[in-house]
Design a protein around this motif. Structure first.
Motif, mmCIF file in Angstrom:
data_model
loop_
_atom_site.group_PDB
_atom_site.id
_atom_site.type_symbol
_atom_site.label_atom_id
_atom_site.label_comp_id
_atom_site.label_asym_id
_atom_site.label_seq_id
_atom_site.Cartn_x
_atom_site.Cartn_y
_atom_site.Cartn_z
ATOM 1 N N ARG A 1 0.842 -1.187 0.000
ATOM 2 C CA ARG A 1 0.000 0.000 0.000
ATOM 3 C C ARG A 1 0.879 1.239 0.000
ATOM 4 N NH1 ARG A 1 -2.686 4.886 1.063
ATOM 5 N NH2 ARG A 1 -4.940 4.528 1.267
ATOM 6 N N LEU A 2 0.662 2.136 -0.982
ATOM 7 C CA LEU A 2 1.404 3.394 -1.017
ATOM 8 C C LEU A 2 1.018 4.246 0.183
ATOM 9 C CD1 LEU A 2 1.316 4.496 -4.768
ATOM 10 C CD2 LEU A 2 3.304 3.758 -3.467
ATOM 11 N N LEU A 3 1.956 5.047 0.662
ATOM 12 C CA LEU A 3 1.709 5.883 1.839
ATOM 13 C C LEU A 3 1.440 7.330 1.475
ATOM 14 C CD1 LEU A 3 4.472 4.412 4.166
ATOM 15 C CD2 LEU A 3 2.043 3.842 4.124
ATOM 16 N N GLU A 4 1.623 7.675 0.231
ATOM 17 C CA GLU A 4 1.377 9.054 -0.198
ATOM 18 C C GLU A 4 0.753 9.052 -1.579
ATOM 19 O OE1 GLU A 4 6.035 9.640 -1.533
ATOM 20 O OE2 GLU A 4 5.372 10.227 0.466
ATOM 21 N N LYS A 5 0.130 10.149 -1.938
ATOM 22 C CA LYS A 5 -0.540 10.234 -3.234
ATOM 23 C C LYS A 5 0.467 10.112 -4.362
ATOM 24 C CE LYS A 5 -4.600 12.905 -1.847
ATOM 25 N NZ LYS A 5 -5.392 14.128 -2.078
ATOM 26 N N SER A 6 0.067 9.391 -5.395
ATOM 27 C CA SER A 6 0.958 9.145 -6.527
ATOM 28 C C SER A 6 0.120 8.730 -7.725
ATOM 29 C CB SER A 6 1.963 8.042 -6.176
ATOM 30 O OG SER A 6 2.681 7.632 -7.300
ATOM 31 N N ASP A 7 0.712 8.809 -8.918
ATOM 32 C CA ASP A 7 -0.001 8.324 -10.103
ATOM 33 C C ASP A 7 0.099 6.800 -10.219
ATOM 34 O OD1 ASP A 7 2.682 8.164 -10.657
ATOM 35 O OD2 ASP A 7 2.584 9.253 -12.564
ATOM 36 N N ARG A 8 0.864 6.181 -9.298
ATOM 37 C CA ARG A 8 0.938 4.725 -9.272
ATOM 38 C C ARG A 8 -0.271 4.156 -8.533
ATOM 39 N NH1 ARG A 8 6.143 2.814 -6.560
ATOM 40 N NH2 ARG A 8 5.938 4.698 -5.296
ATOM 41 N N ALA A 9 -0.540 2.874 -8.747
ATOM 42 C CA ALA A 9 -1.675 2.232 -8.087
ATOM 43 C C ALA A 9 -1.488 2.269 -6.568
ATOM 44 C CB ALA A 9 -1.801 0.792 -8.556
ATOM 45 N N LYS A 10 -2.590 2.579 -5.850
ATOM 46 C CA LYS A 10 -2.523 2.676 -4.389
ATOM 47 C C LYS A 10 -2.169 1.317 -3.786
ATOM 48 C CE LYS A 10 -5.833 4.930 -2.342
ATOM 49 N NZ LYS A 10 -7.153 5.232 -1.713
ATOM 50 N N TYR A 11 -2.833 0.276 -4.286
ATOM 51 C CA TYR A 11 -2.567 -1.087 -3.824
ATOM 52 C C TYR A 11 -1.948 -1.902 -4.948
ATOM 53 C CZ TYR A 11 -5.376 -0.255 0.359
ATOM 54 O OH TYR A 11 -5.858 0.225 1.547
ATOM 55 N N LYS A 12 -1.035 -2.775 -4.589
ATOM 56 C CA LYS A 12 -0.387 -3.619 -5.593
ATOM 57 C C LYS A 12 -0.033 -4.961 -4.965
ATOM 58 C CE LYS A 12 3.741 -3.852 -8.554
ATOM 59 N NZ LYS A 12 5.050 -3.233 -8.866
ATOM 60 N N ASN A 13 -0.281 -6.038 -5.692
ATOM 61 C CA ASN A 13 0.133 -7.374 -5.247
ATOM 62 C C ASN A 13 1.406 -7.781 -5.968
ATOM 63 O OD1 ASN A 13 -2.216 -7.725 -3.719
ATOM 64 N ND2 ASN A 13 -3.312 -8.633 -5.432
ATOM 65 N N THR A 14 2.174 -8.667 -5.340
ATOM 66 C CA THR A 14 3.221 -9.326 -6.118
ATOM 67 C C THR A 14 2.508 -10.183 -7.170
ATOM 68 O OG1 THR A 14 3.296 -11.047 -4.403
ATOM 69 C CG2 THR A 14 4.982 -9.342 -4.327
ATOM 70 N N ARG A 15 3.178 -10.433 -8.271
ATOM 71 C CA ARG A 15 2.523 -11.099 -9.400
ATOM 72 C C ARG A 15 2.181 -12.551 -9.081
ATOM 73 N NH1 ARG A 15 5.800 -14.544 -12.026
ATOM 74 N NH2 ARG A 15 8.032 -14.459 -11.611
ATOM 75 N N GLU A 16 1.344 -13.141 -9.935
ATOM 76 C CA GLU A 16 0.977 -14.539 -9.744
ATOM 77 C C GLU A 16 2.178 -15.439 -10.037
ATOM 78 O OE1 GLU A 16 -2.674 -15.752 -11.535
ATOM 79 O OE2 GLU A 16 -3.830 -14.523 -10.145
ATOM 80 N N THR A 17 2.318 -16.470 -9.215
ATOM 81 C CA THR A 17 3.472 -17.364 -9.305
ATOM 82 C C THR A 17 2.995 -18.805 -9.111
ATOM 83 O OG1 THR A 17 3.887 -17.335 -6.922
ATOM 84 C CG2 THR A 17 4.892 -15.562 -8.227
#
Length: 598
Positions: A224-240
């Motif tokens: 979870r990002l801690l500050e505003k950004s143009d990146r996604a707020k939440y991100k998972n590691t990829r499927e493996t």
């Protein structure tokens, strides 16, 4: 130490002997005893009347509704959503057995897969520890401040293993120093590579939430990002190889512990990790998160292991999302009772906890609606009922939903609600509902009545003969299957298994799954005959004899046809011999009579 195939086979025999099939399945399902056998509602498809049969004596199960069948290993494999080796490990751990390795090519391949999986699991566990240490290193002030702002206590942080990524470079350096390869770092999903080949933390700079499966294994991470950004707020590691988002639920590990500690009356499903963590902090420990994906059958089945009552608690905009509402039908198909929690517009469960506390969220739960009621509620939100045209559109859409109700009582109750909010009289709504075109009728099963000498008739006869012999019916005990020429490969395998089992005195229906697997369509058809009085009645005995005769006639007919084909090219002397054989086959066919049917 590695064992050979015979030793591994002996291990599997002991494993199945020590794990009682009824006890194991009973730990997952509510069983109903009928005589010597047990029945349950099938965990692999939706049904209201139990058709899932457990043959305690012969140690196999079979569902007469969907055809799922197998032994104790295939049940654990299907129910726990694991591979064969993992199912064996689960059962071995249950009775305190050590799983040996064994020598053949497939075993080597499986051993390599297991080694690789174990290696990646170890890497993920080390990664979780690294992130956790970061959180308490004195350098994660922003991460701790964010958690404090969200009201997450230190005890909850530790329970969920929450951690911190401080930059993009420290994690790969740490993992490489621990002896992991760059390829392993990438395969686990925790690291990625730049175009120039530099390894970096795929969740660099984020608050880290480990994703733990129902086996208590760390399989992936959310950030979870801690500050505003143009990146996604939440991100998972990829499927493996460890992580398939559609087959997992966040916090299922702690829900499993809740179930074991004292049982669960229901499960709450939210969308995101923070929703789950916030509800858990507020005392709702029966919460899981779908991690933002469209609901899948695997997730519904995973949920059903812990409770058949599920509250869907997505955000306040969920009511307007048709695709998500339709997706909830998966729960219905799996026999799960679903209630949808209406949330205040624009708020998610975490927002409700933050602004209104646990009591505010409890009120939302108290207002939860059955799925069909919620669909009408969602339709109502879309329209301005003060406008005549929109009110008509609402009524039209709502009636289409009511038409799917399962009973007249339910339809009447829903119509009363629609009448109350729209002002349209109940009688008018009933007339309009009746005027709607009928829903497509459920397709009737095809008739199984077939001619004995047709291809289907031959197959039906072969199945019946094999079922009676495999299940050791008294009238079939003396039948020599070597006298019958089976045309289907799977039928020949079953016949050979029966013959060998009779010779060694080890004939057990459950053993056939080791040869054909639980997904064999023909084996399913054979086992389907062990229902009602198909095999055990007097008519069953007569049909068995007729089936033997049908198969013998078919063999003679094929031999006769083969000889007939030879006539044209035969010499006069050869023709006399051929005609003599044809005459012999014809006489034998006439002496075989087919009488009663089942």
């Amino acid at each position: 130490m590695r064992s050979n195939n015979s030793e591994y086979a002996e291990f599997l025999r002991v494993l199945k002997e020590k794990n009682d099939l009824v006890d194991v399945i009973g730990s997952y399902l509510k069983l109903e005893r009928r005589g010597y056998d047990y029945w349950a509602c099938c965990p692999f498809h939706h049904e209201k009347t139990p058709s899932f049969h457990i043959n305690a004596a012969d140690k196999y199960y079979h569902c007469f509704g969907c055809g799922e069948s197998g032994d104790i290993i295939s049940f654990v494999k299907g129910y726990e959503n694991v591979d064969y080796a993992q199912a064996v490990q689960i059962l071995a751990a249950r009775v305190g057995l050590e799983v040996p390795a064994f020598d053949d090519r497939s075993a080597e391949e499986n051993a390599e897969k297991k080694r690789k999986r174990d290696r990646l699991l170890a890497l993920c566990k080390d990664t979780a520890r690294f992130y956790l240490n970061n959180l308490y290193s004195g350098r994660a002030e922003k991460h701790l401040a964010y958690l404090a702002k969200r009201g997450v206590s230190p005890s909850t942080m530790k329970k969920f293993g929450i951690g911190a990524s401080l930059d993009f470079d420290a994690l790969p350096s740490h993992l490489l120093a621990q002896g992991y390869t760059a390829e392993e770092c990438i395969e686990s999903g925790v690291c990625a590579k730049t175009e120039k080949g530099r390894l970096f933390d795929s969740l660099g700079g984020r608050l880290i939430i480990p994703i733990i499966n129902h086996m208590d294994e760390v399989i992936a991470f959310g950030g979870r990002l801690l500050e505003k950004s143009d990146r996604a707020k939440y991100k998972n590691t990829r499927e493996t190889v460890l992580f398939n988002k559609s087959k997992n639920l966040y916090n299922i590990n702690l829900v499993k512990k809740e179930k074991r500690a004292g049982g669960l009356s229901s499960v709450i499903m939210v969308e995101g990790y923070m929703d789950a963590i916030s509800l858990y902090e507020a005392g709702f420990h029966n919460v899981v998160a779908s991690m933002g994906t469209s609901l899948t059958k695997e997730q519904a089945r995973l949920c059903k292991r812990y409770s058949e009552n599920v509250f869907i608690s997505y955000d306040g905009d969920f009511a307007g999302q048709k695709a998500n509402l339709r997706g909830l039908d998966i729960f219905k198909q799996e026999g799960i009772k679903v209630r949808v929690v209406p949330m205040p517009e624009g708020l998610d469960p975490d927002d409700v906890i933050q602004k209104r506390g646990a009591e505010g969220y409890r009120k939302c739960l108290d207002n939860a609606m059955p799925l069909i009621d919620y669909r009408i509620f969602a339709a109502q939100r879309k329209y301005d009922l003060n406008r005549t045209d929109e009110k008509r559109d609402f009524v039209r859409e709502a009636l289409g939903i009511v038409r799917e109700a399962e009973s007249a009582t339910e339809r009447e109750e829903l119509l009363k609600k629609i009448s109350s909010v729209s002002g349209v009289t109940l009688s008018a709504l009933m007339r309009d509902l009746e005027a709607l075109p009928a829903l497509p009728a459920a397709q009737e099963p095809k008739s199984v009545a077939v001619k004995e000498d047709s291809a289907d008739g031959i197959k039906k006869a072969a199945r019946f003969v094999l079922a009676a012999c495999l299940l050791s019916k008294p009238y079939a005990m003396e039948q020599d299957l070597s006298e019958i020429e089976f045309t289907e490969e799977e039928h020949r395998v079953i016949a050979q298994y029966i013959a060998e089992g009779r010779e060694t005195g080890t004939l057990r229906p459950s053993g056939i799954f080791d040869l054909l697997g639980s997904d064999s369509a023909e084996l399913c058809e054979v086992l389907n005959l062990d229902y009602g009085d198909n095999l055990d009645s007097e008519a069953g005995k007569k049909y068995f004899l007729d089936s033997i005769a049908t198969l013998q006639r078919r063999t003679l007919a094929e031999k006769k046809a083969l000889e007939t084909e030879k006539l044209a090219a035969a010499s006069p002397e050869e023709k006399r011999e051929i005609l003599a054989r044809i005459d012999e086959y014809t006489k034998k066919m006439k002496n075989i009579r087919i009488g009663g049917k089942i």
